[in-house]
Enzyme design. Sequence first.
Site, PDB file in Angstrom:
ATOM      1  CD  GLU A   1      -1.339  -2.318   2.115  1.00 36.70           C
ATOM      2  OE1 GLU A   1      -0.147  -2.677   1.951  1.00 36.70           O
ATOM      3  OE2 GLU A   1      -2.114  -2.884   2.905  1.00 36.70           O
TER       4      GLU A   1
ATOM      5  CB  CYS B   1       0.268  -2.875   8.682  1.00 33.82           C
ATOM      6  SG  CYS B   1       1.347  -1.578   8.013  1.00 33.82           S
TER       7      CYS B   1
HETATM    8  N1  THU Z   1       2.294  -6.592   4.005  1.00 33.45           N
HETATM    9  C1  THU Z   1       1.862  -5.700   3.070  1.00 33.45           C
HETATM   10  O1  THU Z   1       2.551  -5.416   2.086  1.00 33.45           O
HETATM   11  N2  THU Z   1       0.628  -5.126   3.247  1.00 33.45           N
HETATM   12  C2  THU Z   1      -0.228  -5.442   4.249  1.00 33.45           C
HETATM   13  O2  THU Z   1      -1.324  -4.899   4.300  1.00 33.45           O
HETATM   14  C3  THU Z   1       0.167  -6.420   5.267  1.00 33.45           C
HETATM   15  C4  THU Z   1       1.565  -6.924   5.198  1.00 33.45           C
HETATM   16  C5  THU Z   1       3.584  -7.260   3.794  1.00 33.45           C
HETATM   17  C6  THU Z   1       4.726  -6.850   4.663  1.00 33.45           C
HETATM   18  C7  THU Z   1       5.613  -8.077   4.595  1.00 33.45           C
HETATM   19  O3  THU Z   1       6.434  -8.014   3.437  1.00 33.45           O
HETATM   20  C8  THU Z   1       4.646  -9.239   4.429  1.00 33.45           C
HETATM   21  O4  THU Z   1       3.429  -8.650   3.992  1.00 33.45           O
HETATM   22  C9  THU Z   1       4.416 -10.052   5.691  1.00 33.45           C
HETATM   23  O5  THU Z   1       4.064  -9.225   6.733  1.00 33.45           O
END
Ligand code: THU
Length: 136
Positions: A63, A96
Site C-alpha cells: 500500500e 497495517c
Molecule cells: N504486508 C503488506 O505489504 N501489506 C499489508 O497490508 C500487510 C503486510 C507485507 C509486509 C511483509 O512483506 C509481508 O506482507 C508479511 O508481513
Amino acid sequence: MAKREFSDRQRKQLLRAAKAAMKKAYAPYSKFRVGSAVMTTSGKMFLGCNVENASYGMTNCAERTAIFSAVAQLGPKIEVSAVAVVNDHGVPCSPCGACRQVIYEFGPEAVVFFQGANGDQQAHITELLPAGFRLK
Ligand code: THU
C-alpha cells in the site's frame, strides 16, 4: 463525512490491478506477496507491491509502495480516493497500522478494499484508523 461510492466495476478493476502488482512483490523472507492499487481523485491508478529487506524492519508494504509511487509521479497534491490490497495466500489482510496512517495522510476520505475475515470487505479509512493524526 462523505463516503465515496465506487461501482462494482471500479472495485473489480482495482482488485485486478492489485493482483497484477502482487506478482512483482519482493518477499523472499515472509513468502507473503501483497499487491495494491490506489486510485486518485483525478482518476489515475498506481500500483505497489511489498518490498522486503534482509533488515526486516525496512520492509515497505504494498500500500505504501503504491501511494509513494503516486506522489512520485503526480506530486504532493494528490488525493487518494481508494486503495485495494490483495495477497497470494488468499487470507484476510487489511492494511497495517503504518499504512493506515499513510493512507489517511493522502486520502482522509479513502475507501479501502481488502480481504476480511468473511471475504471481500470495504471500509472507510476512518473506520480502520479512528482519530487519525494530521498536521493540516
Ligand atoms: N504486508 C503488506 O505489504 N501489506 C499489508 O497490508 C500487510 C503486510 C507485507 C509486509 C511483509 O512483506 C509481508 O506482507 C508479511 O508481513
